[in-house]
Scaffold this active site. Structure first.
Site, PDB file in Angstrom:
ATOM      1  CE  LYS A  11       4.667   0.858  -3.716  1.00 16.44           C
ATOM      2  NZ  LYS A  11       4.051  -0.321  -3.158  1.00 16.44           N
TER       3      LYS A  11
HETATM    4  N1  GLU Z   1       1.451  -5.875  -4.940  1.00 14.44           N
HETATM    5  C1  GLU Z   1       2.744  -6.371  -4.547  1.00 14.44           C
HETATM    6  C2  GLU Z   1       3.703  -5.196  -4.407  1.00 14.44           C
HETATM    7  O1  GLU Z   1       3.443  -4.122  -4.900  1.00 14.44           O
HETATM    8  C3  GLU Z   1       3.307  -7.344  -5.545  1.00 14.44           C
HETATM    9  C4  GLU Z   1       2.695  -8.665  -5.388  1.00 14.44           C
HETATM   10  C5  GLU Z   1       3.066  -9.673  -6.427  1.00 14.44           C
HETATM   11  O2  GLU Z   1       3.705  -9.342  -7.422  1.00 14.44           O
HETATM   12  O3  GLU Z   1       2.673 -10.817  -6.259  1.00 14.44           O
HETATM   13  O4  GLU Z   1       4.712  -5.370  -3.755  1.00 14.44           O
END
Ligand code: GLU
Length: 282
Positions: A252
């Site tokens: 990010k």
């Molecule tokens: N929230 C996680 C992320 O943004 C993804 C988790 C998932 O897909 O299990 O990397």
């Protein structure tokens, strides 16, 4: 076959082309069966409202539409993990009563010291396997609250978890070798990722989880949680990670390769979702 899916962004920065392509796959599969937008904002110091807004804006721009989410409502809300603590506590309780988890007061440093031979050091980003020597004897817990200590899931050492992934094919991970006892509850009194995701995917009736291949080993951990809770797991599909021209996975913080930056440079949603990656790098 369509499958009810979810988009599960963590709002710690701008989404990039890897997220876009993963989300497009989940959206395509969910068409007709439902698609949930779930904001994974448990790590509150790093999560910011501006990233939730930019994520929603990017998803709209890409033309990816969800049927249930923070702005749409739906029967399975609330859709922010930070608002779902009571569900996670229920799951913590079930696991503690079953003797599947135990309190683990050891710091990351204790774990690394016990796991590594003297002079050995871990490569960056590697996680050491929790040493069984730091595990308490098996038994059910009588605790009624997690308290301010981390809790770990006791993995069945030597057992191989096998699953057929929609993209990666047959995947095998062995408990005690590929991963060790993992944290399900953090000592700062938040559910850890593995517990929260399993609790939510089950509660939200997700039929297929589409995400990046960096979470393949997590899936093996999560299968153990499904089993301990007596739940049927969803199907899984782990997509290859998108890498920049130097071969480094997008993060990010790589703002130049974010969806927002590509939009500003004049690329269309279709380019972001489908064009050869080389054509997107500036
Ligand atoms: N929230 C996680 C992320 O943004 C993804 C988790 C998932 O897909 O299990 O990397």
């Amino acid at each position: 076959m369509p499958a009810r899916g979810r988009l599960a962004p963590t709002p710690t920065g701008l989404l990039h082309v890897g997220h876009a392509r993963t989300f497009a796959r989940a959206a395509a599969r969910g068409a007709g069966r439902g698609l949930v937008l779930r904001i994974e904002d448990l790590d509150s110091p790093r999560c910011r409202e501006e990233w939730v807004l930019s994520c929603v804006r990017d998803l709209h721009w890409l033309g990816l539409d969800w049927s249930e989410g923070p702005d749409r409502g739906g029967p399975h809300g609330p859709y922010r993990q930070s608002k779902r603590t009571s569900l996670y506590l229920d799951i913590w309780r079930q696991l503690a009563q079953a003797g599947a988890i135990y309190p683990s007061p050891h710091s990351r440093r204790d774990v690394e010291e016990a796991a590594l031979a003297p002079q050995q050091s871990l490569p960056p980003e590697a996680e050491s396997i929790f040493p069984p020597s730091l595990r308490p004897p098996a038994g059910r817990s009588s605790a009624s609250e997690p308290g301010s200590v981390a809790w770990r899931f006791r993995v069945p050492d030597g057992r191989t978890l096998e699953f057929r992934d929609g993209e990666a094919g047959l995947v095998r991970r062995t408990a005690g070798e590929d991963f060790g006892d993992f944290v399900v509850w953090r000592r700062d009194q938040l559910a850890a990722y593995e517990l929260a995701v399993v609790a939510d995917d089950h509660a939200m009736e997700i039929e297929e989880v589409v995400r990046g291949e960096d979470l393949l080993t997590s899936t093996a951990r999560q299968l153990l949680l499904y089993e301990a809770l007596g739940w049927h797991p969803p199907a899984f599909c782990h997509l290859p990670l998108v890498r920049d021209p130097a071969g480094i996975r997008l993060a990010k913080r790589t703002a130049g390769l974010s969806i927002a930056a590509l939009r500003e440079r004049g690329f269309s949603p279709r380019d972001v979702l489908e064009a050869p990656l080389e054509s997107l790098w500036g």
